[in-house]
Structures are given as structure tokens and as C-alpha cells.
Design a protein around this motif. Structure first.
Motif, PDB file in Angstrom:
ATOM      1  N   TYR A 118       0.831  -1.201   0.000  1.00 42.26           N
ATOM      2  CA  TYR A 118       0.000   0.000   0.000  1.00 42.26           C
ATOM      3  C   TYR A 118       0.871   1.259   0.000  1.00 42.26           C
ATOM      4  O   TYR A 118       0.594   2.225   0.712  1.00 42.26           O
ATOM      5  CB  TYR A 118      -0.925   0.012   1.224  1.00 42.26           C
ATOM      6  N   SER A 119       1.906   1.250  -0.800  1.00 37.37           N
ATOM      7  CA  SER A 119       2.854   2.372  -0.795  1.00 37.37           C
ATOM      8  C   SER A 119       2.199   3.679  -1.236  1.00 37.37           C
ATOM      9  O   SER A 119       2.675   4.764  -0.881  1.00 37.37           O
ATOM     10  CB  SER A 119       4.041   2.059  -1.707  1.00 37.37           C
ATOM     11  N   GLU A 120       1.081   3.595  -1.984  1.00 36.68           N
ATOM     12  CA  GLU A 120       0.407   4.808  -2.441  1.00 36.68           C
ATOM     13  C   GLU A 120      -0.232   5.583  -1.294  1.00 36.68           C
ATOM     14  O   GLU A 120      -0.617   6.743  -1.452  1.00 36.68           O
ATOM     15  CB  GLU A 120      -0.657   4.457  -3.485  1.00 36.68           C
ATOM     16  N   LYS A 121      -0.336   4.978  -0.128  1.00 40.45           N
ATOM     17  CA  LYS A 121      -0.907   5.658   1.039  1.00 40.45           C
ATOM     18  C   LYS A 121       0.056   6.694   1.620  1.00 40.45           C
ATOM     19  O   LYS A 121      -0.338   7.516   2.443  1.00 40.45           O
ATOM     20  CB  LYS A 121      -1.279   4.642   2.116  1.00 40.45           C
ATOM     21  N   HIS A 122       1.315   6.633   1.231  1.00 38.59           N
ATOM     22  CA  HIS A 122       2.319   7.584   1.696  1.00 38.59           C
ATOM     23  C   HIS A 122       2.644   8.590   0.597  1.00 38.59           C
ATOM     24  O   HIS A 122       2.507   8.301  -0.598  1.00 38.59           O
ATOM     25  CB  HIS A 122       3.619   6.868   2.088  1.00 38.59           C
ATOM     26  N   GLU A 123       3.076   9.778   1.012  1.00 41.87           N
ATOM     27  CA  GLU A 123       3.626  10.738   0.055  1.00 41.87           C
ATOM     28  C   GLU A 123       4.849  10.108  -0.616  1.00 41.87           C
ATOM     29  O   GLU A 123       5.639   9.420   0.024  1.00 41.87           O
ATOM     30  CB  GLU A 123       4.046  12.020   0.773  1.00 41.87           C
ATOM     31  N   GLU A 124       5.017  10.386  -1.899  1.00 37.86           N
ATOM     32  CA  GLU A 124       6.056   9.719  -2.679  1.00 37.86           C
ATOM     33  C   GLU A 124       7.451   9.912  -2.095  1.00 37.86           C
ATOM     34  O   GLU A 124       8.263   8.984  -2.092  1.00 37.86           O
ATOM     35  CB  GLU A 124       6.016  10.233  -4.128  1.00 37.86           C
ATOM     36  N   GLY A 172      16.702   3.991   9.588  1.00 32.98           N
ATOM     37  CA  GLY A 172      16.862   5.066  10.554  1.00 32.98           C
ATOM     38  C   GLY A 172      15.561   5.684  11.023  1.00 32.98           C
ATOM     39  O   GLY A 172      14.503   5.481  10.420  1.00 32.98           O
ATOM     40  N   PRO A 173      15.630   6.439  12.135  1.00 28.64           N
ATOM     41  CA  PRO A 173      14.451   7.122  12.661  1.00 28.64           C
ATOM     42  C   PRO A 173      13.921   8.148  11.666  1.00 28.64           C
ATOM     43  O   PRO A 173      14.651   8.648  10.812  1.00 28.64           O
ATOM     44  CB  PRO A 173      14.978   7.809  13.927  1.00 28.64           C
ATOM     45  N   ALA A 174      12.644   8.480  11.802  1.00 30.08           N
ATOM     46  CA  ALA A 174      12.017   9.456  10.918  1.00 30.08           C
ATOM     47  C   ALA A 174      11.603  10.700  11.688  1.00 30.08           C
ATOM     48  O   ALA A 174      11.002  10.604  12.768  1.00 30.08           O
ATOM     49  CB  ALA A 174      10.797   8.842  10.236  1.00 30.08           C
ATOM     50  N   ILE A 175      11.923  11.864  11.142  1.00 32.35           N
ATOM     51  CA  ILE A 175      11.414  13.129  11.679  1.00 32.35           C
ATOM     52  C   ILE A 175      10.004  13.319  11.136  1.00 32.35           C
ATOM     53  O   ILE A 175       9.772  13.202   9.931  1.00 32.35           O
ATOM     54  CB  ILE A 175      12.316  14.298  11.274  1.00 32.35           C
ATOM     55  N   LYS A 176       9.067  13.632  12.021  1.00 36.61           N
ATOM     56  CA  LYS A 176       7.660  13.744  11.633  1.00 36.61           C
ATOM     57  C   LYS A 176       7.242  15.213  11.547  1.00 36.61           C
ATOM     58  O   LYS A 176       7.486  15.990  12.461  1.00 36.61           O
ATOM     59  CB  LYS A 176       6.783  12.986  12.634  1.00 36.61           C
ATOM     60  N   ILE A 177       6.619  15.549  10.426  1.00 38.82           N
ATOM     61  CA  ILE A 177       6.276  16.940  10.125  1.00 38.82           C
ATOM     62  C   ILE A 177       4.805  17.020   9.732  1.00 38.82           C
ATOM     63  O   ILE A 177       4.299  16.172   8.996  1.00 38.82           O
ATOM     64  CB  ILE A 177       7.150  17.471   8.967  1.00 38.82           C
ATOM     65  N   ASN A 178       4.111  18.059  10.231  1.00 41.13           N
ATOM     66  CA  ASN A 178       2.716  18.262   9.841  1.00 41.13           C
ATOM     67  C   ASN A 178       2.381  19.748   9.897  1.00 41.13           C
ATOM     68  O   ASN A 178       2.586  20.391  10.928  1.00 41.13           O
ATOM     69  CB  ASN A 178       1.774  17.473  10.760  1.00 41.13           C
ATOM     70  N   ALA A 179       1.866  20.277   8.792  1.00 41.82           N
ATOM     71  CA  ALA A 179       1.575  21.710   8.707  1.00 41.82           C
ATOM     72  C   ALA A 179       0.459  22.119   9.658  1.00 41.82           C
ATOM     73  O   ALA A 179       0.363  23.294  10.050  1.00 41.82           O
ATOM     74  CB  ALA A 179       1.203  22.082   7.275  1.00 41.82           C
ATOM     75  N   ASN A 180      -0.406  21.184  10.024  1.00 36.66           N
ATOM     76  CA  ASN A 180      -1.507  21.478  10.949  1.00 36.66           C
ATOM     77  C   ASN A 180      -1.119  21.282  12.409  1.00 36.66           C
ATOM     78  O   ASN A 180      -1.985  21.246  13.285  1.00 36.66           O
ATOM     79  CB  ASN A 180      -2.713  20.604  10.616  1.00 36.66           C
ATOM     80  N   GLN A 181       0.176  21.153  12.665  1.00 36.38           N
ATOM     81  CA  GLN A 181       0.719  21.050  14.017  1.00 36.38           C
ATOM     82  C   GLN A 181       0.262  19.811  14.769  1.00 36.38           C
ATOM     83  O   GLN A 181       0.189  19.797  15.999  1.00 36.38           O
ATOM     84  CB  GLN A 181       0.388  22.309  14.828  1.00 36.38           C
ATOM     85  N   ASP A 214      -4.520  14.382   1.712  1.00 35.61           N
ATOM     86  CA  ASP A 214      -5.894  13.887   1.714  1.00 35.61           C
ATOM     87  C   ASP A 214      -6.117  12.789   2.766  1.00 35.61           C
ATOM     88  O   ASP A 214      -7.121  12.090   2.732  1.00 35.61           O
ATOM     89  CB  ASP A 214      -6.287  13.362   0.324  1.00 35.61           C
ATOM     90  N   SER A 215      -5.191  12.642   3.692  1.00 36.91           N
ATOM     91  CA  SER A 215      -5.311  11.658   4.755  1.00 36.91           C
ATOM     92  C   SER A 215      -5.284  12.348   6.123  1.00 36.91           C
ATOM     93  O   SER A 215      -4.636  13.378   6.290  1.00 36.91           O
ATOM     94  CB  SER A 215      -4.157  10.644   4.697  1.00 36.91           C
ATOM     95  N   SER A 216      -6.006  11.780   7.060  1.00 38.53           N
ATOM     96  CA  SER A 216      -5.954  12.323   8.422  1.00 38.53           C
ATOM     97  C   SER A 216      -4.615  11.959   9.053  1.00 38.53           C
ATOM     98  O   SER A 216      -3.970  10.990   8.658  1.00 38.53           O
ATOM     99  CB  SER A 216      -7.103  11.758   9.258  1.00 38.53           C
TER     100      SER A 216
END
Length: 221
Positions: free
Chosen positions: A101-107, A116-125, A156-158
Motif C-alpha cells: 500500500y505504498s500509495e498511502k504515503h507521500e512519494e 533510521g528514525p524518521a522526523i515527523k512533520i505536519n503543517a496542521n501542528q 488527503d489523509s488524516s
């Protein structure tokens, strides 16, 4: 790979504690460190964090104020000054890209196991990461050969959240949200990368050891 229940969020809890312990290796570890190294592990995160022991309580602020009050040279604004000089890593596992289901993620934001660890970013805080806080962590990671990924939920995803925005808003702390990638989150058999655990431990270790010196060189205009 590691297959187990409750990797969300024992994964981050273990890495933070191990990193803290490793950062204290050697008699001179704290000699030139003007900061307090602290790990907070909260209960009830999955049910909103509003409890006597959750992140949405007075627990952390109370503990920080008591630590501050025990220091020499305390004045009326010592706590507020300490908060302004502090930095928080909010560490909670993140959703790894599923091969089916790779299409569920941004490319360009598809965290993979063992990378490695991932930095998590969201414009809606929904995550507390900012350009400044992510830069600090990226610098520490780069200087110590620790790979980092980035996770941004599709528009388009919560988007889920962490205790990062909650504590950042309550205390005014500079905060970055990170986490190791995980498959089958909240299932009875969650899956994460064994190498990612070692990398996150190393990241915490070097953060605790190097943040104070790095922060002294940073000037945000």
C-alpha cells in the motif's frame, strides 16, 4: 526485524533510556554540561493523555519546577529561562511504508524499516517539529553518521498526533517529533527494524552529550 506487541511505544522508551545511560559513560560526562538530561515516560497516551500520570497533566511541569528550585542561584524567572534554553525530543513510532500500500504515503516521505528514525512533520501542528528543531537534530545525526528519514502524511489523509504538540504548547518548549518506522501499528504483532533501535539509541546518546554545546552556537533571527 523485531516482532512483538506494544512496540508502540516501548521502542522509543527503551531507546531514550539506553541513550541517556550511554551518554553518562565516563566520569567527565557531566563536567561541562550546564543542562539537565531528562527522560519522561508517560502513561495513558493512547486514550488522550489526560490523567494523573499522562502528558496532559501537571506531572512534567511540576517535576521540572522542583528540579529548577533545587539549583543554585534561583530567581523569580529561572524556570522560564530554563524552558527557553531547553529542547524536547517527542519520540513515538511512525508508520512505515507498507509494500502493498505504498500509495498511502507521500512519494518522497515513505519511511522504511532499517533505514533510521524518521522526523515527523505536519503543517496542521499534529506534530511539533519546526524548521529550527529539525535542523538541530539533523546536525547531531549528520555529525555522528546516523541516517534520518522524514514522514509527512498525505494531504488527503488524516494525521495522528503525539504528546509533542501538547507539551510544547503547555511549556513553550522547542520540540521535534521523531520515531522509528513500524508496520502493523496497534496490532498484536507489530514489526520494526532491529537496526533502527540501535540508531535511535545512538541518536539519543549523542543528543544528550552534544546538545548543550551545539545550542550555544545557534542564533535564530
Amino acid at each position: 526485524l523485531i516482532h512483538a506487541s506494544r512496540l508502540d511505544n516501548l521502542n522509543s522508551s527503551y531507546c531514550a533510556i539506553e541513550g541517556l545511560i550511554n551518554s553518562l559513560d565516563g566520569k567527565q560526562a557531566l563536567e561541562d554540561d550546564s543542562h539537565v538530561r531528562l527522560v519522561s515516560l508517560f502513561d495513558n497516551e493512547e486514550v488522550g493523555s489526560t490523567s494523573a500520570y499522562g502528558a496532559n497533566s501537571a506531572l512534567l511541569e511540576s517535576a521540572l519546577r522542583r528540579i529548577q528550585a533545587s539549583c543554585d542561584g534561583v530567581n523569580l524567572t529561572s524556570f522560564e529561562e530554563s524552558i527557553a534554553n531547553s529542547y524536547m525530543i517527542s519520540s513515538d513510532v511512525t508508520h512505515a511504508v507498507h509494500p502493498n500500500y505504498s500509495e498511502k504515503h507521500e512519494e518522497n516521505h515513505r519511511p522504511e524499516l532499517q533505514k533510521g528514525p524518521a522526523i515527523k512533520i505536519n503543517a496542521n501542528q499534529r506534530y511539533a517539529t519546526t524548521s529550527v528543531t529539525s535542523t538541530i537534530l539533523k546536525d547531531i545525526a549528520k555529525r555522528n553518521g546516523i541516517p534520518l528519514q522524514e514522514f509527512v502524511v498525505r494531504n488527503d489523509s488524516s494525521c495522528g498526533s503525539t504528546i509533542g504538540p501538547m507539551l510544547s504548547a503547555q511549556l513553550g518548549l522547542r520540540t521535534v517529533d521523531i520515531g522509528n518506522p513500524l508496520l502493523a501499528m496497534h496490532s498484536i504483532r507489530e514489526v520494526c527494524g532491529a537496526d533502527d533501535v540501535g540508531m535511535l539509541v545512538k541518536l539519543f546518546e549523542h543528543f544528550f552529550s552534544e546538545f548543550a554545546a551545539l545550542d550555544a552556537k545557534i542564533n535564530v533571527d
